[in-house]
Design a protein around this motif. Structure first.
Motif, short mmCIF file in Angstrom:
data_model
loop_
_atom_site.label_atom_id
_atom_site.label_comp_id
_atom_site.label_asym_id
_atom_site.label_seq_id
_atom_site.Cartn_x
_atom_site.Cartn_y
_atom_site.Cartn_z
N PHE A 19 81.74 70.03 48.06
CA PHE A 19 80.78 70.79 48.87
C PHE A 19 80.75 70.65 50.25
O PHE A 19 81.24 69.79 50.74
N SER A 20 80.23 71.90 50.79
CA SER A 20 80.03 72.12 52.14
C SER A 20 78.69 71.26 52.45
O SER A 20 77.90 71.17 51.35
N GLN A 21 78.43 71.05 53.75
CA GLN A 21 77.01 70.46 54.11
C GLN A 21 75.84 71.61 53.58
O GLN A 21 74.82 71.09 52.76
N THR A 22 76.40 72.56 53.85
CA THR A 22 75.02 73.86 53.52
C THR A 22 75.04 73.96 52.20
O THR A 22 73.89 74.09 51.64
N GLU A 23 76.26 73.86 51.15
CA GLU A 23 75.96 74.03 49.94
C GLU A 23 75.13 73.02 49.33
O GLU A 23 74.24 73.02 48.57
N ALA A 24 75.53 71.60 49.83
CA ALA A 24 74.95 70.52 49.15
C ALA A 24 73.59 70.46 49.56
O ALA A 24 72.57 70.22 48.82
N ALA A 25 73.24 70.82 50.83
CA ALA A 25 71.70 71.09 51.46
C ALA A 25 70.82 71.88 50.39
O ALA A 25 69.91 71.68 50.06
N SER A 26 71.41 72.84 50.14
CA SER A 26 71.08 73.86 49.48
C SER A 26 70.65 73.86 47.80
O SER A 26 69.43 73.66 47.69
N LEU A 27 71.36 72.74 47.34
CA LEU A 27 71.16 72.34 45.97
C LEU A 27 70.21 71.31 45.97
O LEU A 27 69.47 71.19 45.02
N VAL A 28 70.08 70.55 47.07
CA VAL A 28 69.07 69.55 47.15
C VAL A 28 67.72 69.92 47.64
O VAL A 28 66.58 69.33 47.33
N GLY A 29 67.66 71.23 48.33
CA GLY A 29 66.34 71.47 48.75
C GLY A 29 66.00 71.25 50.06
O GLY A 29 65.06 71.12 50.16
N ILE A 30 67.11 70.99 50.87
CA ILE A 30 66.81 70.75 52.23
C ILE A 30 67.74 71.51 53.03
O ILE A 30 68.51 72.24 52.89
N THR A 31 67.23 71.49 54.67
CA THR A 31 68.21 72.17 55.52
C THR A 31 69.50 71.48 55.78
O THR A 31 69.64 70.24 55.53
N PRO A 32 70.54 72.26 55.95
CA PRO A 32 71.85 71.93 56.56
C PRO A 32 71.84 70.83 57.74
O PRO A 32 72.32 69.83 57.75
N SER A 33 70.84 71.21 58.57
CA SER A 33 70.92 70.13 59.72
C SER A 33 70.00 68.89 59.09
O SER A 33 70.70 67.75 59.68
N TYR A 34 69.20 68.87 58.46
CA TYR A 34 68.57 67.47 57.82
C TYR A 34 69.87 66.86 57.09
O TYR A 34 69.88 65.59 57.10
N TRP A 35 70.75 67.59 56.25
CA TRP A 35 71.57 66.93 55.69
C TRP A 35 72.60 66.20 56.62
O TRP A 35 72.99 65.05 56.36
N GLY A 36 72.90 66.81 57.70
CA GLY A 36 73.73 66.43 58.55
C GLY A 36 72.99 65.08 59.29
O GLY A 36 73.89 64.17 59.62
N TYR A 37 71.77 65.05 59.31
CA TYR A 37 71.17 63.90 59.93
C TYR A 37 71.28 62.69 59.09
O TYR A 37 71.60 61.40 59.31
N LEU A 38 71.19 63.10 57.43
CA LEU A 38 71.37 62.00 56.77
C LEU A 38 72.86 61.36 56.73
O LEU A 38 72.89 60.13 56.67
N GLU A 39 73.70 62.23 56.70
CA GLU A 39 75.23 61.86 56.78
C GLU A 39 75.43 61.02 57.70
O GLU A 39 76.38 59.93 58.06
N ARG A 40 74.88 61.31 59.01
CA ARG A 40 75.19 60.44 60.16
C ARG A 40 74.37 59.25 60.12
O ARG A 40 74.65 58.40 61.33
N GLY A 41 73.36 58.86 59.24
CA GLY A 41 72.77 57.90 59.25
C GLY A 41 71.63 57.81 60.44
O GLY A 41 71.11 56.73 60.62
#
Length: 113
Positions: A19-41
């Protein structure tokens, strides 16, 4: 720091699912930028969000808290993924066999000091 471990694992399992960050974020229901924050801890996901993320990534939520899943062999990860998708009856049977094998070989292996 637990959010760093969770973030690293979210990224690891996302990549395993291709999954790209954008795909994963979309499936979870969050923004790609928030997903990035999560991945970076940089953000702490709620328990509810951890549950949704683990479902989308196809792993047990507890695996997101394991310190180094990437150090496990690819083959072991494959088997863990297969086990994760089996019913409890099958898992119980397999665990019984594994425990018996470990108990048998504990007695046969040399003592490490």
């Amino acid at each position: 720091m637990i959010k760093k471990i969770v973030g690293k694992n979210i990224k690891y399992y996302r990549i395993q699912k291709s999954f790209s960050q954008t795909e994963a974020a979309s499936l979870v229901g969050i923004t790609p930028s928030y997903w990035g924050y999560l991945e970076r801890g940089q953000k702490n996901p709620s328990i509810e969000l951890v549950a949704i993320i683990s479902e989308v990534l196809g792993v047990k939520a507890s695996l997101l808290f394991v310190e180094s899943p990437e150090n496990l062999s690819e083959e072991l990860m494959l088997y863990l993924h297969i086990l994760n998708n089996m019913g409890n009856q099958h898992i119980g049977f397999i665990l019984t066999i594994i425990k018996a094998y470990i108990d048998l070989h504990k007695d046969l292996s040399p003592v490490h000091e």
